[in-house]
Design a protein around this motif. Structure first.
Motif, PDB file in Angstrom:
ATOM      1  N   PHE A   1       0.833  -1.165   0.160  1.00  0.00           N
ATOM      2  CA  PHE A   1       0.063  -0.070  -0.050  1.00  0.00           C
ATOM      3  C   PHE A   1       0.926   1.252  -0.094  1.00  0.00           C
ATOM      4  CE2 PHE A   1      -2.829  -3.067   2.527  1.00  0.00           C
ATOM      5  CZ  PHE A   1      -3.841  -2.997   1.706  1.00  0.00           C
ATOM      6  N   THR A   2       0.356   2.341  -0.534  1.00  0.00           N
ATOM      7  CA  THR A   2       0.989   3.605  -0.660  1.00  0.00           C
ATOM      8  C   THR A   2       0.590   4.157   0.785  1.00  0.00           C
ATOM      9  OG1 THR A   2      -0.839   4.723  -1.651  1.00  0.00           O
ATOM     10  CG2 THR A   2       0.991   3.980  -2.870  1.00  0.00           C
ATOM     11  N   ARG A   3       0.942   5.268   1.178  1.00  0.00           N
ATOM     12  CA  ARG A   3       0.297   6.014   2.398  1.00  0.00           C
ATOM     13  C   ARG A   3      -0.956   6.611   1.936  1.00  0.00           C
ATOM     14  NH1 ARG A   3       1.929  11.785   2.325  1.00  0.00           N
ATOM     15  NH2 ARG A   3       3.166  12.138   0.517  1.00  0.00           N
ATOM     16  N   ARG A   4      -1.470   6.925   0.814  1.00  0.00           N
ATOM     17  CA  ARG A   4      -2.648   7.443   0.415  1.00  0.00           C
ATOM     18  C   ARG A   4      -3.728   6.431   0.525  1.00  0.00           C
ATOM     19  NH1 ARG A   4      -3.182  11.772  -3.036  1.00  0.00           N
ATOM     20  NH2 ARG A   4      -4.309  10.737  -4.264  1.00  0.00           N
ATOM     21  N   ALA A   5      -3.302   4.832   0.603  1.00  0.00           N
ATOM     22  CA  ALA A   5      -4.260   3.980   0.726  1.00  0.00           C
ATOM     23  C   ALA A   5      -5.233   3.981   1.695  1.00  0.00           C
ATOM     24  CB  ALA A   5      -3.514   2.517   0.462  1.00  0.00           C
ATOM     25  N   ASN A   6      -6.640   3.509   1.326  1.00  0.00           N
ATOM     26  CA  ASN A   6      -7.766   3.392   2.182  1.00  0.00           C
ATOM     27  C   ASN A   6      -7.803   1.714   2.380  1.00  0.00           C
ATOM     28  OD1 ASN A   6     -10.181   3.079   3.737  1.00  0.00           O
ATOM     29  ND2 ASN A   6     -11.256   4.267   2.186  1.00  0.00           N
ATOM     30  N   LYS A   7      -7.207   1.245   3.482  1.00  0.00           N
ATOM     31  CA  LYS A   7      -7.091  -0.140   3.603  1.00  0.00           C
ATOM     32  C   LYS A   7      -8.429  -0.657   3.914  1.00  0.00           C
ATOM     33  CE  LYS A   7      -2.486   0.402   5.109  1.00  0.00           C
ATOM     34  NZ  LYS A   7      -1.500   0.315   5.944  1.00  0.00           N
ATOM     35  N   SER A   8      -9.451   0.030   4.155  1.00  0.00           N
ATOM     36  CA  SER A   8     -10.613  -0.779   4.386  1.00  0.00           C
ATOM     37  C   SER A   8     -11.590  -0.569   3.233  1.00  0.00           C
ATOM     38  CB  SER A   8     -11.693   0.164   5.442  1.00  0.00           C
ATOM     39  OG  SER A   8     -11.817   1.425   5.215  1.00  0.00           O
ATOM     40  N   GLN A   9     -11.072  -0.144   1.861  1.00  0.00           N
ATOM     41  CA  GLN A   9     -11.820  -0.119   0.724  1.00  0.00           C
ATOM     42  C   GLN A   9     -11.187  -0.991  -0.368  1.00  0.00           C
ATOM     43  OE1 GLN A   9     -15.028   1.219   0.052  1.00  0.00           O
ATOM     44  NE2 GLN A   9     -15.186   1.007   2.046  1.00  0.00           N
ATOM     45  N   ILE A  10     -10.792  -2.017  -0.199  1.00  0.00           N
ATOM     46  CA  ILE A  10     -10.143  -2.766  -1.314  1.00  0.00           C
ATOM     47  C   ILE A  10     -11.445  -3.577  -2.092  1.00  0.00           C
ATOM     48  CG2 ILE A  10      -8.512  -4.576  -1.966  1.00  0.00           C
ATOM     49  CD1 ILE A  10      -7.366  -3.769   0.991  1.00  0.00           C
ATOM     50  N   SER A  11     -11.231  -3.415  -3.376  1.00  0.00           N
ATOM     51  CA  SER A  11     -12.341  -4.125  -4.072  1.00  0.00           C
ATOM     52  C   SER A  11     -11.796  -5.169  -5.017  1.00  0.00           C
ATOM     53  CB  SER A  11     -13.058  -3.039  -5.097  1.00  0.00           C
ATOM     54  OG  SER A  11     -13.671  -2.026  -4.410  1.00  0.00           O
ATOM     55  N   LEU A  12     -12.529  -6.336  -5.275  1.00  0.00           N
ATOM     56  CA  LEU A  12     -12.122  -7.269  -6.176  1.00  0.00           C
ATOM     57  C   LEU A  12     -13.220  -7.294  -7.429  1.00  0.00           C
ATOM     58  CD1 LEU A  12     -10.283  -9.980  -6.731  1.00  0.00           C
ATOM     59  CD2 LEU A  12     -11.755 -11.331  -5.614  1.00  0.00           C
ATOM     60  N   LEU A  13     -12.623  -7.507  -8.506  1.00  0.00           N
ATOM     61  CA  LEU A  13     -13.354  -7.337  -9.516  1.00  0.00           C
ATOM     62  C   LEU A  13     -13.273  -8.597 -10.335  1.00  0.00           C
ATOM     63  CD1 LEU A  13     -13.314  -3.504 -10.619  1.00  0.00           C
ATOM     64  CD2 LEU A  13     -14.970  -4.788  -9.393  1.00  0.00           C
ATOM     65  N   ARG A  14     -14.430  -9.719 -10.574  1.00  0.00           N
ATOM     66  CA  ARG A  14     -14.082 -10.808 -11.176  1.00  0.00           C
ATOM     67  C   ARG A  14     -14.938 -11.020 -12.181  1.00  0.00           C
ATOM     68  NH1 ARG A  14     -13.405 -15.348  -7.246  1.00  0.00           N
ATOM     69  NH2 ARG A  14     -11.254 -14.679  -7.080  1.00  0.00           N
ATOM     70  N   LEU A  15     -14.727 -11.267 -13.444  1.00  0.00           N
ATOM     71  CA  LEU A  15     -15.364 -11.435 -14.571  1.00  0.00           C
ATOM     72  C   LEU A  15     -15.895 -13.020 -14.396  1.00  0.00           C
ATOM     73  CD1 LEU A  15     -16.859 -10.690 -17.075  1.00  0.00           C
ATOM     74  CD2 LEU A  15     -14.830 -11.645 -18.487  1.00  0.00           C
ATOM     75  N   ASN A  16     -17.098 -13.312 -14.229  1.00  0.00           N
ATOM     76  CA  ASN A  16     -17.864 -14.648 -14.165  1.00  0.00           C
ATOM     77  C   ASN A  16     -17.974 -15.197 -15.445  1.00  0.00           C
ATOM     78  OD1 ASN A  16     -17.960 -14.672 -11.178  1.00  0.00           O
ATOM     79  ND2 ASN A  16     -19.755 -13.657 -11.446  1.00  0.00           N
ATOM     80  N   PRO A  17     -17.827 -16.722 -15.713  1.00  0.00           N
ATOM     81  CA  PRO A  17     -18.175 -17.418 -16.930  1.00  0.00           C
ATOM     82  C   PRO A  17     -19.191 -16.878 -17.630  1.00  0.00           C
ATOM     83  CG  PRO A  17     -17.614 -18.979 -15.058  1.00  0.00           C
ATOM     84  CD  PRO A  17     -17.663 -17.561 -14.426  1.00  0.00           C
ATOM     85  N   ASN A  18     -20.289 -16.760 -16.922  1.00  0.00           N
ATOM     86  CA  ASN A  18     -21.516 -16.014 -17.353  1.00  0.00           C
ATOM     87  C   ASN A  18     -21.685 -14.647 -18.194  1.00  0.00           C
ATOM     88  OD1 ASN A  18     -21.708 -14.495 -15.339  1.00  0.00           O
ATOM     89  ND2 ASN A  18     -23.756 -15.339 -14.499  1.00  0.00           N
ATOM     90  N   GLY A  19     -20.525 -13.975 -18.052  1.00  0.00           N
ATOM     91  CA  GLY A  19     -20.146 -12.710 -18.508  1.00  0.00           C
ATOM     92  C   GLY A  19     -20.542 -11.462 -17.539  1.00  0.00           C
ATOM     93  N   LYS A  20     -20.922 -11.784 -16.358  1.00  0.00           N
ATOM     94  CA  LYS A  20     -21.323 -10.981 -15.370  1.00  0.00           C
ATOM     95  C   LYS A  20     -20.079 -10.575 -14.540  1.00  0.00           C
ATOM     96  CE  LYS A  20     -26.180 -11.577 -15.256  1.00  0.00           C
ATOM     97  NZ  LYS A  20     -27.356 -11.544 -14.238  1.00  0.00           N
TER      98      LYS A  20
END
Length: 93
Positions: free
Chosen positions: A33-52
């Protein structure tokens, strides 16, 4: 596998991790993390096999952050509130 770590990390971009690695491993591979990071707002984006796209948000210190990564996942570390405010103030000035 290759995942993309973006946002407030030292070296954003694609990083390679072993299959079924935890999210923390990808963030560490991106320099942490940088010092600017919000460690309580980490997002994971994943493309599912159905396209969503599936979005999960978690805090750095939760057990949920041991969610295992899949190829082509995207991890986004948001800036903290102070950094956002400073950026907005710079834009106004």
């Amino acid at each position: 596998i290759t995942v993309n770590v973006i946002g407030e990390v030292v070296s954003p971009g694609n990083t390679s991790v072993s299959s079924n690695s935890p999210i923390k491993k990808a963030i560490l591979n991106a320099g942490g993390f940088t010092r600017r990071a919000n460690k309580s707002q980490i997002s994971l984006l994943r493309l599912n096999p159905n396209g969503k796209i599936e979005k999960s948000i978690f805090k750095n210190n939760q057990k949920k952050n041991n969610l295992f990564l899949k190829d082509r996942d995207v991890i986004y570390v948001k800036p903290n509130l102070l950094s956002k405010s400073a950026d907005n103030l710079k834009s106004v000035v």
